[in-house]
Design an enzyme around this catalytic site. Sequence first.
Site, PDB file in Angstrom:
ATOM      1  N   LYS A   1       0.877  -1.305   0.070  1.00  0.00           N
ATOM      2  CA  LYS A   1      -0.021  -0.055   0.021  1.00  0.00           C
ATOM      3  C   LYS A   1       0.903   1.328   0.204  1.00  0.00           C
ATOM      4  CE  LYS A   1      -4.153  -1.946   1.982  1.00  0.00           C
ATOM      5  NZ  LYS A   1      -5.151  -1.905   3.013  1.00  0.00           N
TER       6      LYS A   1
ATOM      7  N   ASP B   1     -10.167   2.591   2.199  1.00  0.00           N
ATOM      8  CA  ASP B   1     -10.270   1.978   3.449  1.00  0.00           C
ATOM      9  C   ASP B   1     -10.888   2.887   4.608  1.00  0.00           C
ATOM     10  OD1 ASP B   1      -9.230  -0.523   2.936  1.00  0.00           O
ATOM     11  OD2 ASP B   1      -7.166  -0.024   3.266  1.00  0.00           O
TER      12      ASP B   1
END
Length: 287
Positions: free
Chosen positions: A66, A103
Amino acid sequence: MHRLGVLGWPVSHSRSPAMHNAAFAALGMRDWHYQRLPAPPEIFAETVLSLPASGFVGANVTIPHKEAALALATTAGDAARAIGAANTLSFGADGAIAAENTDAPGFLAALGEPPAGKVALVLGAGGSARAVAYALREAGAARVVVWNRTPERAQQLAADLGVDSSIRPIAADLLVNCTSVGLSDASLKGLPVDADGLDRYATVADLVYRAGGTVLIAEAQRRGCTVVDGLEVLVRQGALSFQAWTGREAPIDAMRQSARGSSPDQHDPGTSDPPDGRAADARRADR
Ligand code: NAP
């Protein structure tokens, strides 16, 4: 064909292919397909850069890529930049790579009730804790307090995101588990809160998910807390990525049904685990 996928290492456990392909089927989007894209760190960048030429319009990114995804991007949304990580990449026709972090808004969507004015205790200081702390702060939580097994990481997260840290758990309206405790065994061992202490929290959310549910969610439910499980967070972040790529509203029910009902498709091409013993990590309940 519009192609999408999830880049990770390992990634054979991912529920995202089933979830997104169920969404395409529900909307009759026959020329869209989502697959696993196993990529070890040493070939992550070259893999991403090669995807557009093969018909990929975007990708999700999971452990351990990420941060690398954000570094590779041409442009990044506010959340991705503040959090320091991206889980969604979109490839432009001009070769540009746009990075987003779904997220954070996905967690808020899963929460349902806005956390404005509430006090939240976030357990953990890794990538998901950063996304959750940022989301809660942005949504107007009265106070966000981070606890972590390694306190220095909680202090760093708090300094980076302008929230608080504590070496002890505090009472709060909302408790969010962003550690990996509960993933590989059915216990709360490692958390600073035991089952009987859960009644200090009106709402308990667990980013972790595993077959049969987590102990944290089961114990919180038993004590009458409102609960939000990791699968709902997975579905909501996936729905936001889906909308970013397709411009269409995500069929949440179809995605949820698939995420809750499906097991990893071992026959999907490109699902092999890393050849270095990390195959056991295939049980990990990340995307
Ligand atoms: P990460 O960056 O690796 O962070 C792991 C965190 O867990 C760290 O704070 C670490 O503490 C803590 N930890 C690990 N083992 C522990 C133990 N035995 N006792 C106490 N604390 C422990 O991971 P992440 O990306 O934040 O993910 C965390 C969890 O959330 C994973 O299980 C992941 O699958 C899940 N997740 C779910 C979703 C979803 O959509 N539902 C999304 C993202 C992540 P130290 O700093 O002390 O090592």
